[in-house]
Scaffold this motif. Structure first.
Motif, PDB file in Angstrom:
ATOM      1  N   THR A  43       0.834  -1.199   0.000  1.00  0.00           N
ATOM      2  CA  THR A  43       0.000   0.000   0.000  1.00  0.00           C
ATOM      3  C   THR A  43       0.867   1.247   0.000  1.00  0.00           C
ATOM      4  OG1 THR A  43      -1.688  -1.210   1.233  1.00  0.00           O
ATOM      5  CG2 THR A  43      -1.902   1.179   1.158  1.00  0.00           C
ATOM      6  N   GLN A  44       1.958   1.196   0.735  1.00  0.00           N
ATOM      7  CA  GLN A  44       2.907   2.315   0.744  1.00  0.00           C
ATOM      8  C   GLN A  44       3.481   2.546  -0.653  1.00  0.00           C
ATOM      9  OE1 GLN A  44       5.834   2.444   4.022  1.00  0.00           O
ATOM     10  NE2 GLN A  44       4.846   0.598   4.807  1.00  0.00           N
ATOM     11  N   VAL A  45       3.868   1.458  -1.309  1.00  0.00           N
ATOM     12  CA  VAL A  45       4.462   1.575  -2.643  1.00  0.00           C
ATOM     13  C   VAL A  45       3.477   2.227  -3.606  1.00  0.00           C
ATOM     14  CG1 VAL A  45       5.313   0.276  -4.632  1.00  0.00           C
ATOM     15  CG2 VAL A  45       6.045  -0.361  -2.334  1.00  0.00           C
ATOM     16  N   MET A  46       2.218   1.801  -3.560  1.00  0.00           N
ATOM     17  CA  MET A  46       1.208   2.365  -4.463  1.00  0.00           C
ATOM     18  C   MET A  46       0.936   3.829  -4.144  1.00  0.00           C
ATOM     19  SD  MET A  46      -1.526  -0.734  -5.057  1.00  0.00           S
ATOM     20  CE  MET A  46      -1.732  -1.155  -3.317  1.00  0.00           C
ATOM     21  N   ALA A  47       0.827   4.154  -2.844  1.00  0.00           N
ATOM     22  CA  ALA A  47       0.549   5.532  -2.448  1.00  0.00           C
ATOM     23  C   ALA A  47       1.684   6.465  -2.864  1.00  0.00           C
ATOM     24  CB  ALA A  47       0.326   5.606  -0.943  1.00  0.00           C
ATOM     25  N   MET A  48       2.907   6.028  -2.659  1.00  0.00           N
ATOM     26  CA  MET A  48       4.045   6.869  -2.997  1.00  0.00           C
ATOM     27  C   MET A  48       4.254   6.943  -4.514  1.00  0.00           C
ATOM     28  SD  MET A  48       4.751   8.066  -0.137  1.00  0.00           S
ATOM     29  CE  MET A  48       6.153   9.055  -0.648  1.00  0.00           C
ATOM     30  N   ASP A  49       3.895   5.877  -5.213  1.00  0.00           N
ATOM     31  CA  ASP A  49       3.961   5.914  -6.670  1.00  0.00           C
ATOM     32  C   ASP A  49       3.021   6.981  -7.214  1.00  0.00           C
ATOM     33  OD1 ASP A  49       4.671   5.111  -9.280  1.00  0.00           O
ATOM     34  OD2 ASP A  49       2.967   3.745  -9.375  1.00  0.00           O
ATOM     35  N   LEU A  50       1.820   7.027  -6.683  1.00  0.00           N
ATOM     36  CA  LEU A  50       0.858   8.044  -7.103  1.00  0.00           C
ATOM     37  C   LEU A  50       1.338   9.444  -6.752  1.00  0.00           C
ATOM     38  CD1 LEU A  50      -2.489   6.282  -6.126  1.00  0.00           C
ATOM     39  CD2 LEU A  50      -1.608   6.684  -8.440  1.00  0.00           C
ATOM     40  N   ALA A  51       2.141   9.537  -5.675  1.00  0.00           N
ATOM     41  CA  ALA A  51       2.675  10.836  -5.252  1.00  0.00           C
ATOM     42  C   ALA A  51       3.956  11.207  -5.993  1.00  0.00           C
ATOM     43  CB  ALA A  51       2.933  10.817  -3.744  1.00  0.00           C
ATOM     44  N   GLY A  52       4.440  10.301  -6.862  1.00  0.00           N
ATOM     45  CA  GLY A  52       5.602  10.633  -7.679  1.00  0.00           C
ATOM     46  C   GLY A  52       6.924  10.056  -7.222  1.00  0.00           C
ATOM     47  N   PHE A  53       6.880   9.033  -6.365  1.00  0.00           N
ATOM     48  CA  PHE A  53       8.113   8.440  -5.844  1.00  0.00           C
ATOM     49  C   PHE A  53       8.149   6.944  -6.150  1.00  0.00           C
ATOM     50  CE2 PHE A  53       7.071  12.072  -3.221  1.00  0.00           C
ATOM     51  CZ  PHE A  53       8.288  12.736  -3.072  1.00  0.00           C
ATOM     52  N   GLU A  87       8.497  14.269   3.840  1.00  0.00           N
ATOM     53  CA  GLU A  87       7.277  15.030   4.110  1.00  0.00           C
ATOM     54  C   GLU A  87       6.039  14.303   3.590  1.00  0.00           C
ATOM     55  OE1 GLU A  87       5.302  19.423   3.023  1.00  0.00           O
ATOM     56  OE2 GLU A  87       7.270  18.850   2.242  1.00  0.00           O
ATOM     57  N   VAL A  88       6.108  13.852   2.348  1.00  0.00           N
ATOM     58  CA  VAL A  88       4.952  13.191   1.736  1.00  0.00           C
ATOM     59  C   VAL A  88       4.683  11.847   2.407  1.00  0.00           C
ATOM     60  CG1 VAL A  88       4.042  12.194  -0.402  1.00  0.00           C
ATOM     61  CG2 VAL A  88       5.282  14.374  -0.456  1.00  0.00           C
ATOM     62  N   TRP A  89       5.726  11.080   2.630  1.00  0.00           N
ATOM     63  CA  TRP A  89       5.552   9.764   3.245  1.00  0.00           C
ATOM     64  C   TRP A  89       4.964   9.878   4.652  1.00  0.00           C
ATOM     65  CZ3 TRP A  89       7.367   7.062   7.496  1.00  0.00           C
ATOM     66  CH2 TRP A  89       7.192   5.669   7.476  1.00  0.00           C
ATOM     67  N   SER A  90       5.464  10.816   5.440  1.00  0.00           N
ATOM     68  CA  SER A  90       4.950  11.003   6.803  1.00  0.00           C
ATOM     69  C   SER A  90       3.474  11.395   6.793  1.00  0.00           C
ATOM     70  CB  SER A  90       5.772  12.059   7.539  1.00  0.00           C
ATOM     71  OG  SER A  90       7.124  11.648   7.673  1.00  0.00           O
ATOM     72  N   ALA A  91       3.107  12.273   5.856  1.00  0.00           N
ATOM     73  CA  ALA A  91       1.702  12.690   5.751  1.00  0.00           C
ATOM     74  C   ALA A  91       0.817  11.523   5.332  1.00  0.00           C
ATOM     75  CB  ALA A  91       1.574  13.835   4.746  1.00  0.00           C
ATOM     76  N   GLN A  92       1.290  10.718   4.406  1.00  0.00           N
ATOM     77  CA  GLN A  92       0.522   9.554   3.956  1.00  0.00           C
ATOM     78  C   GLN A  92       0.392   8.520   5.074  1.00  0.00           C
ATOM     79  OE1 GLN A  92      -1.051   9.000   1.144  1.00  0.00           O
ATOM     80  NE2 GLN A  92      -0.250  10.445  -0.343  1.00  0.00           N
ATOM     81  N   TYR A  93       1.432   8.358   5.847  1.00  0.00           N
ATOM     82  CA  TYR A  93       1.389   7.405   6.968  1.00  0.00           C
ATOM     83  C   TYR A  93       0.370   7.867   8.002  1.00  0.00           C
ATOM     84  CZ  TYR A  93       3.242   4.169  10.542  1.00  0.00           C
ATOM     85  OH  TYR A  93       3.398   3.175  11.484  1.00  0.00           O
ATOM     86  N   ALA A  94       0.356   9.151   8.302  1.00  0.00           N
ATOM     87  CA  ALA A  94      -0.615   9.680   9.277  1.00  0.00           C
ATOM     88  C   ALA A  94      -2.045   9.427   8.790  1.00  0.00           C
ATOM     89  CB  ALA A  94      -0.371  11.167   9.492  1.00  0.00           C
ATOM     90  N   LYS A  95      -2.283   9.617   7.499  1.00  0.00           N
ATOM     91  CA  LYS A  95      -3.617   9.356   6.957  1.00  0.00           C
ATOM     92  C   LYS A  95      -3.987   7.887   7.067  1.00  0.00           C
ATOM     93  CE  LYS A  95      -3.595  13.114   3.518  1.00  0.00           C
ATOM     94  NZ  LYS A  95      -3.600  13.433   2.076  1.00  0.00           N
ATOM     95  N   ALA A  96      -3.017   7.004   6.797  1.00  0.00           N
ATOM     96  CA  ALA A  96      -3.279   5.573   6.889  1.00  0.00           C
ATOM     97  C   ALA A  96      -3.625   5.168   8.310  1.00  0.00           C
ATOM     98  CB  ALA A  96      -2.049   4.808   6.392  1.00  0.00           C
TER      99      ALA A  96
END
Length: 343
Positions: free
Chosen positions: A268-278, A329-338
């Motif tokens: 799920t992390q890989v997909m979320a970060m892929d969509l965010a450009g990483f 920054e992006v990863w931490s924000a996505q983790y908080a949402k998860a």
């Protein structure tokens, strides 16, 4: 729109300019390296130049370099040694496999020198007299100092695309005097170790990449990469979550960060970060894109949900501090949402 950030260098490194140029030049060389005429000798010269370049990068003699289609084929030679049937022996880093002749105790041991998921560098175990050691140095070449000459190993395996060469070419490093049975038989190329007309385009690219990678290592390029990895690790540790940095404080590859984010599955992390450009990974890229539970992490004591919540972030010389901080920054924000969704 911001450009994408590639943070999956352990899966494959971008093709180096030096490798691309060498490959383009090799395309115009028409001869077969086994032919004795001028065109054949020109092709042979490319192969031997690359052999010397790879040997210099891994610290061995040119005659000890056998070109293959990649590290997997090179490792298959271990299965051709006259030591009997295969016996798998996973270790804390899933980096040991062995063969033992039934009733006689002789063994050939394969050892992963630098683990691709965690980045941990693990020295091989002590060996009994007569045991044969093959080192997997796929992730180590060009990133950390290494010399086959002083390693004590009889064999090592290398893959070009891990240090900026083309995909589909690698090498078996085999010490003078060690006898093996070739996996591919036929024309007797590569000193009788590996039959088949040499892939001179790929080999030329591998040689050029190996030379450039060694030059970068000696120039301290990977020390800067290690600084960026440490900045990312420190920034994420200040985010106030339960993130685990696997192997922190231990000898690691300079570019590798393995993170466990409890409550957030790795895929799920890989997909979320892929969509965010990483571009990152949920483990090794050697399983045809499938996400499986990491035997490496399980052997290290991370099981179940923890192991399933791991990702690998691997940096390279082209990675910038701005990219690293933006990822944090992006990863931490996505983790908080998860975590909020799971609450």
């Amino acid at each position: 729109m911001r450009s994408r950030v590639y943070l999956d260098w352990n899966a494959t490194a971008p093709l180096r300019d030096e490798a691309r140029a060498a490959m383009i030049a090799a395309m115009d060389v028409v001869g077969n390296p086994s032919s004795v005429h001028a065109e054949g000798r020109a092709a042979r010269a490319l192969v031997e130049k690359a052999r010397a370049q790879v040997a210099a990068a891994v610290g061995c003699k040119p005659a000890e370099v056998v070109f293959t289609s990649g590290a997997t084929e090179a490792a298959a030679v271990l299965g051709r040694l006259p030591v009997g049937m295969v016996e798998v022996e996973p270790t804390a880093h899933d980096c040991l496999w062995s063969q033992r002749r039934a009733g006689q105790g002789s063994r050939a041991i394969g050892w992963g020198y630098a683990n691709n998921e965690t980045g941990l560098i693990v020295e091989p175990p002590a060996r009994a007299e007569g045991e044969i050691l093959m080192l997997d140095i796929v992730q180590a070449v060009g990133k950390v100092p290494f010399s086959f000459a002083w390693s004590g190993a009889e064999m090592a395996i290398v893959s070009a695309h891990k240090f900026g060469g083309p995909k589909g070419v690698g090498a078996l490093i085999i010490r003078d005097g060690v006898e093996t049975q070739p996996v591919l038989t036929g024309g007797g190329q590569e000193m009788g170790r590996r039959a088949g007309t040499e892939n001179i385009i790929g080999i030329a690219g591998m040689g050029a990449a190996a030379e450039a990678a060694q030059r970068d290592l000696e120039a301290g390029v990977w020390e800067r990469v290690a600084e960026l990895r440490n900045i990312l690790e420190s920034t994420l540790s200040l985010a106030g979550n339960n993130t685990i940095s696997v192997g922190k404080g231990r000898a690691r590859l300079p570019n590798t960060l393995c993170l466990i984010a409890p409550g957030w599955k790795g895929e799920t992390q890989v997909m979320a970060m892929d969509l965010a450009g990483f571009a990152i990974s949920a483990g090794s890229a050697c399983s045809s894109g499938k996400v499986r539970e990491s035997r490496v992490l399980r052997a290290m004591g991370y099981e179940g949900a923890e192991a399933a919540s791991a990702i690998r972030v691997s940096l390279g010389p082209e990675t910038t501090e701005e990219a690293v901080l933006r990822f944090a920054e992006v990863w931490s924000a996505q983790y908080a949402k998860a975590l909020n969704r799971a609450a």
